[in-house]
Write an enzyme that holds these catalytic residues in place. Structure first.
Site, PDB file in Angstrom:
ATOM      1  CB  SER A   1      -0.913   0.025   1.224  1.00 19.35           C
ATOM      2  OG  SER A   1      -1.707  -1.128   1.276  1.00 19.35           O
TER       3      SER A   1
HETATM    4  N1  SAH Z   1       0.358  -5.215   4.228  1.00 19.30           N
HETATM    5  C1  SAH Z   1       0.876  -5.520   2.920  1.00 19.30           C
HETATM    6  C2  SAH Z   1      -0.146  -5.283   1.851  1.00 19.30           C
HETATM    7  C3  SAH Z   1      -0.336  -6.519   1.064  1.00 19.30           C
HETATM    8  S1  SAH Z   1      -1.644  -6.507  -0.114  1.00 19.30           S
HETATM    9  C4  SAH Z   1       2.165  -4.782   2.662  1.00 19.30           C
HETATM   10  O1  SAH Z   1       2.504  -3.875   3.453  1.00 19.30           O
HETATM   11  O2  SAH Z   1       2.853  -5.112   1.713  1.00 19.30           O
HETATM   12  C5  SAH Z   1      -2.779  -7.632   0.636  1.00 19.30           C
HETATM   13  C6  SAH Z   1      -2.289  -9.019   0.895  1.00 19.30           C
HETATM   14  O3  SAH Z   1      -3.397  -9.763   1.425  1.00 19.30           O
HETATM   15  C7  SAH Z   1      -1.812  -9.794  -0.327  1.00 19.30           C
HETATM   16  O4  SAH Z   1      -0.501 -10.228  -0.111  1.00 19.30           O
HETATM   17  C8  SAH Z   1      -2.804 -10.962  -0.414  1.00 19.30           C
HETATM   18  O5  SAH Z   1      -2.206 -12.143  -0.892  1.00 19.30           O
HETATM   19  C9  SAH Z   1      -3.256 -11.095   1.013  1.00 19.30           C
HETATM   20  N2  SAH Z   1      -4.525 -11.806   1.229  1.00 19.30           N
HETATM   21  C10 SAH Z   1      -5.687 -11.737   0.514  1.00 19.30           C
HETATM   22  N3  SAH Z   1      -6.632 -12.523   1.056  1.00 19.30           N
HETATM   23  C11 SAH Z   1      -6.069 -13.110   2.158  1.00 19.30           C
HETATM   24  C12 SAH Z   1      -6.525 -14.030   3.142  1.00 19.30           C
HETATM   25  N4  SAH Z   1      -7.768 -14.518   3.145  1.00 19.30           N
HETATM   26  N5  SAH Z   1      -5.663 -14.407   4.110  1.00 19.30           N
HETATM   27  C13 SAH Z   1      -4.397 -13.929   4.134  1.00 19.30           C
HETATM   28  N6  SAH Z   1      -3.908 -13.066   3.234  1.00 19.30           N
HETATM   29  C14 SAH Z   1      -4.718 -12.652   2.248  1.00 19.30           C
END
Ligand code: SAH
Length: 216
Positions: free
Chosen positions: A64
């Site tokens: 993000s």
């Molecule tokens: N906090 C992260 C943002 C990642 S984007 C950062 O700072 O980089 C959101 C993430 O959520 C992705 O990696 C995606 O694979 C994960 N995601 C989506 N659905 C999910 C679920 N049900 N359980 C765990 N992770 C999930």
């Protein structure tokens, strides 16, 4: 590139992107001045890493925009003794910000490759208060519940019930809720056993895919 270059870019990010938009919590701002965001980006490009936008981190997922990470973190209102849960480890950047502010951080990621890469970067940075697992975060992480703070970094169709159950009394949950293309960042609090919900702002996240999220 020298380390000091990154520190200059981090200070600029804090002063130009976070403070003017209302991030005032000094502990949060200090964490953003400290954590080397560029080490979480696949190409490690310094200018991109501290830019005012989200970036791809692999598997079609994104890290993000710094402001969004800061805003969510500020609403979590973390205290040094808090237990925190993150759903969606992604690059591990937000995980490290949480680890600077809470006692212990638990983080769940659906893609093993992302979880492994994040774990490696966080180990290299020396964090000892983070546990990551691969799984469906819409079910939370029962084993270490309850949590004082829970952050979901992917967009959900509704607030997953297990996360509300795993929230401690007085706990804060920050989660994007809405459609597949845009959501409302939402704050859920558990106060004297009651659930209080507040809308923060519009946002755009990748989908939260799982049992209590989107079904693919
Ligand atoms: N906090 C992260 C943002 C990642 S984007 C950062 O700072 O980089 C959101 C993430 O959520 C992705 O990696 C995606 O694979 C994960 N995601 C989506 N659905 C999910 C679920 N049900 N359980 C765990 N992770 C999930």
């Amino acid at each position: 590139m020298m380390r000091s270059d990154a520190a200059v870019l981090r200070n600029r990010m804090v002063e130009e992107q976070l403070v003017p938009r209302g991030i005032f919590d000094e502990r949060v701002l200090d964490a953003f001045r400290k954590v080397p965001r560029h080490t979480f980006i696949p190409d490690k490009n310094l200018e991109n890493a501290y830019g005012d936008f989200p970036l791809p981190v692999g598997e079609g997922q994104t890290i993000s925009q710094p402001y969004m990470v800061a805003l969510m973190t500020q609403y979590l209102d973390l205290k040094p003794g808090d237990m925190a849960l993150e759903i969606g480890t992604g690059s591990g950047y937000q995980t490290s910000i949480l680890a600077e502010l809470a006692k212990e951080v638990y983080s769940v990621e659906r893609f093993a490759v992302l979880a492994e890469r994040a774990q490696m970067v966080l180990n290299d940075l020396g964090y000892t208060n983070i546990k990551i697992k691969v799984g469906d975060g819409t079910e939370g992480w029962e084993e270490f519940a309850p949590y004082d703070a829970i952050v979901v970094t992917a967009g959900a169709p509704s607030v997953p019930e297990p996360l509300v159950e795993q929230l401690a009394e007085g706990g804060r949950l920050v989660i994007p809720v809405g459609g597949g293309f845009s959501q409302t960042l939402t704050l859920v609090k558990k106060q004297e056993g009651k659930i209080v919900q507040e809308e923060i702002c519009g946002c755009v996240f990748v989908p939260l895919v799982g049992r209590y999220g989107w079904k693919k």
